[in-house]
Structures are given as structure tokens and as C-alpha cells.
Design a protein around this motif. Sequence first.
Motif, short mmCIF file in Angstrom:
data_model
loop_
_atom_site.label_atom_id
_atom_site.label_comp_id
_atom_site.label_asym_id
_atom_site.label_seq_id
_atom_site.Cartn_x
_atom_site.Cartn_y
_atom_site.Cartn_z
N LEU A 125 73.84 5.16 -6.40
CA LEU A 125 74.78 5.33 -7.64
C LEU A 125 75.60 6.62 -7.62
O LEU A 125 74.93 7.65 -7.10
N LEU A 126 76.73 6.55 -8.00
CA LEU A 126 77.66 7.59 -8.08
C LEU A 126 77.27 8.30 -9.49
O LEU A 126 76.92 7.58 -10.65
N LEU A 127 76.99 9.57 -9.27
CA LEU A 127 76.47 10.35 -10.44
C LEU A 127 77.90 11.46 -11.24
O LEU A 127 78.90 11.26 -10.61
N ASN A 128 77.44 11.74 -12.26
CA ASN A 128 78.12 12.75 -12.76
C ASN A 128 78.79 13.96 -12.05
O ASN A 128 77.82 14.50 -11.27
N GLY A 129 80.00 14.32 -12.17
CA GLY A 129 80.36 15.64 -11.60
C GLY A 129 80.89 15.43 -9.94
O GLY A 129 81.12 14.31 -9.68
N SER A 130 80.65 16.59 -9.32
CA SER A 130 81.31 16.65 -7.87
C SER A 130 80.38 17.56 -7.36
O SER A 130 79.93 18.46 -7.64
N GLY A 131 79.97 17.09 -5.90
CA GLY A 131 79.26 18.05 -5.05
C GLY A 131 80.07 19.30 -4.65
O GLY A 131 81.28 19.67 -5.08
N ALA A 132 79.40 20.11 -3.77
CA ALA A 132 80.00 21.14 -3.49
C ALA A 132 81.26 21.27 -2.43
O ALA A 132 82.25 22.00 -2.27
N ASN A 133 81.63 19.82 -1.88
CA ASN A 133 82.42 19.59 -1.07
C ASN A 133 83.48 18.79 -1.65
O ASN A 133 84.20 18.06 -0.79
N GLY A 134 83.48 18.51 -2.78
CA GLY A 134 84.71 17.83 -3.49
C GLY A 134 84.46 16.48 -3.43
O GLY A 134 85.33 15.56 -4.00
N ILE A 135 83.36 15.88 -3.16
CA ILE A 135 82.91 14.34 -3.28
C ILE A 135 81.79 14.38 -4.19
O ILE A 135 81.00 15.39 -4.06
N PRO A 136 81.41 13.23 -4.69
CA PRO A 136 80.54 12.86 -5.69
C PRO A 136 79.30 12.92 -5.01
O PRO A 136 78.87 12.61 -4.20
N ASN A 137 78.21 13.83 -6.03
CA ASN A 137 76.74 13.38 -5.70
C ASN A 137 76.28 12.16 -5.84
O ASN A 137 76.84 11.47 -6.70
N LEU A 138 75.19 11.76 -5.03
CA LEU A 138 74.78 10.23 -5.18
C LEU A 138 73.34 10.24 -5.50
O LEU A 138 72.70 11.18 -5.27
#
Length: 482
Positions: A125-138
Amino acid sequence: MKKIKEFFADLSKKQKITYISLISIAFLLTESILLWAITDRGMKGLFEWVNYIRTITFLICLIGFIFPVIAGIIIVISKNMNPSKKPLKSLLILTIFSLIIPIGFYGYVGSIPYIRSGDKPPQLLLLNGSGANGIPNLAVSFWTEDRTTSGINWGPTSSMGTRSDELTKTKIHSFLLEDLSPNITYFYQINDAGQIYNFTTMPDIENTFKFMTSSDPHFGAENNNLTATNKILDQLADPINGYQSFFMLGDMVEMGNNDAHYQEACDTFSPVTSHIPFRPVIGNHDAMIGGHQFWVDYFSPDVVEDAPRDYFHIEVNGIHIFVLDLEWGTETYTKAQKTWFENELEENTNPDDWILVMSHCFYYVSGYHVDGSDWWDHQEMIETFASVFIKNGIDMVFSGHNHIFEVLENDGIYYNIIGGLGGHPDTYYAKEGVVGQLGTGSIYYSTDIFGFLEVDIQGDDAFLTFRTPENQIVYNYTVNRL
Ligand SMILES: [Fe+2]
Ligand SMILES: [Fe+2]
């Protein structure tokens, strides 16, 4: 009235309290069903939009008035026949009978979250926000009927390497995969056994993202087309097509209060959506009666601190995707959601960015007059959102709800309707001769179709292609964000 007063005067204090309180409780409980219908999140839209639901609710409320009237009639008749005999037994039977409807009703509604069909397989699942590398956390998320502690191994090689374990027994299992690196194939395995899953993250090229979106598969309906749904999932899974994510815009199930429908949906999606980052949006059918709890348990894991569970702001390579909880219309647009949406737009986006909005319910749309309501240009939605979209530079909007394909352009914003994931197409209404109306700004409109929309954002251009389940192009156009 005099005879009813005499009847109660003849009773002992205990008898008076018993009968008056039982009849009052039955009456108030039955009438409270109306209050429930106009306030419950899974009911108020249904009550507002569907004629026969309103009729059934009012009939139940009418029954609440009928029982005290029958009690009065019993007292008057029995007083006339034999003034010294009290009809206590008949009244007790009547009172018990009048409690059956509200107690049965609330018992059923309260039991819905506890009636499950079985374990639900994993979703990525795609989650809110974005990870450290500009792609979303899952998140890898699954649900088990028994409370268990689970663990996951995951990492960028087939030997994985990162281990996460749950510390307490739970039915809802969610594991956060954060700060993922771009353009890498990751692997994961659950509980050290069985299938090793993999997924590939999107490349980190500014303003680049290719995804599939479609809506309204209606699992569990009598007339949904499972073949079309499966063919679309095949297109999603095919690596040649290069989809980096899948956004499913609601009405995943026909009846949200029936977990068997969710079971079929989860089982059908999981083989694909455990490999492709997936973000479902809640629809009115998904939330029906007690269905919201199922949806949250299966698709909105509580893994991001302080993040909302029903709506999302997902960032991919500088592209902002807002996923809103709008099921029938603005009934679910709570103060909290409105504040969150406007704050996110204000503080975390720039009108020059790509900004996409997704929701189950539509804004501008063509449709038919069904169940006593007009299913075209949703005035409340347009009044609430059109000016916000214009002010904040929203580029594209995506919805389902009507089972059609459509593109509408208003004030430079492109509204796409993609209700082709398997639910009964709205062409049925056209064939039945139901009154319909074209939505404001309609550019392309088709009612007789299954399929999906491919959205390929490359820099300042987005290439949008409506496709059939067999991947045939039926309509395409380009949006430039500048
Ligand atoms: Fe639908
Ligand atoms: Fe819907």
C-alpha cells in the motif's frame, strides 16, 4: 384517553414503571433508527440519494408510532369488555414484540465488524507523504482472523536483510517499508515461509510517474464483470506496460457490510497488488452500513504517525496526489479533512507543481436520473471544490461513481471519470430510456465500456490514455501543466 388513564391508575407503581418505560424504550429506539440513518457515515449518503432507502427508514419509524397506538387500542377494548380485567399479558407480548425491530437492527449493525470471511492476503500500500529519496513509503498489510504476531524480512536483494517483528498479538498486520531507493527491485517474505514477493520502485526523475487508475469493480454484485476486472489486472501486472502504481477509485465491493465481498476483492487483487504499489480510495459502496471498518482494516494501516487514515497526500518525484474521502458527495468532507486538505495545499504545494486529486465521487459529470436523484454535475461538490482547485493550481482530477468513461474540462482543469473496472456499465440506463444529461465541459463520454486510464507524466506533459481491458486505446489526450 380516559380509559387509558384509568388503566394506568389501577396499576401498581412497579407495573406503571415497567410498562411505561418498556413502551418508551421501544419507541425511542425505533425512532433513533432515523437519527442513525441521517448521521451514520455509511448511511447518510444512502439516505440522501436513494429514494427507497428513505421510504424503508420512514416505514420503520412509523412502526415505532404504531405500537403505542395498538397498546392504547388494546387497553380501551379490554376496558370496554371487562373493566376489572387488566390486559397485562397482551401488553407485555406487544412490548416485547415492539423491541424486536430496534434490538435486532442494532444487534445486526453492531455485529458487522465481527463477521469476517477469513484471512486477507497481503497488499502493498502507498502511504501518506514521501520517503527520504522522493518516492513514497509503502506498507505490506494483511489481516488474520486469529490474533498472531507476525514478522517480515525485506530488502533490495533476494536475501532481503531487514527484519521487522510485531511485539503484540494482532489481527491487523502492517509493516512499514520506508525511505526506499529509486528504481530498485525489493523483495519481501512474511513469517519466514512461503512466497517471496517483489516490487520495483519508481525512478527518481523529477515530474515523472506512470500509473494506472480505474474504479468501481463492485465485487459481490450480481451483475459485475469479473472477466473485465481480471483482464485489467493482467494489464497492470504486465511489466511491458510499466505501471508504477495503481489507484483504485472506490466501490471495490457491492455491499460494504458483507465481508465476503471484501474477501473476493482482496483475493483477486492481491496477486497483483502485492507487487505493484496500490492505493484504493473508499467509495460509497465500500463504506455501506458498517463497511468502513473493513476498508480501514485492509487498506489503511496505522503505520504513519499522526497521518489521517481515510485520505492521503502522496508525493512521487515532486508530483502531488491527493486522495480524498468523498463517497456520495460532501457528507464525508469533515472539518478535519477540509482543514488538512487546505493546509496541505497551502503549505506543501506550489500551483506550478503537478497536483492531482482523486476521489470516488465526481464533480462535473454526465449521467442519469436514478433512484430519485440526478447523477450528473454534482452541484454541492462543484460549489465546495471548484474554486479550491482553481486557486491552488490543480491540474487533473480523477473519479469513479458513475460507471462510465468521461473527460470534462472546466477552467483549465481536466476531470476524468473512470468507472470501468467491472461494475455494471451505466449504458444500462440509456437502454432503459432513463433521463440523462451531459455534464458541463464534457469532451469525451462513453457509457458502454470497461477499462482503465493510463496516466504517464513526463516533465511538463501528461499523456492520458483510456484503454479497454484488452489494452486497446479508446481515447487519449495530453495535458500540459504550464
Ligand atoms: Fe459504483
Ligand atoms: Fe459509487
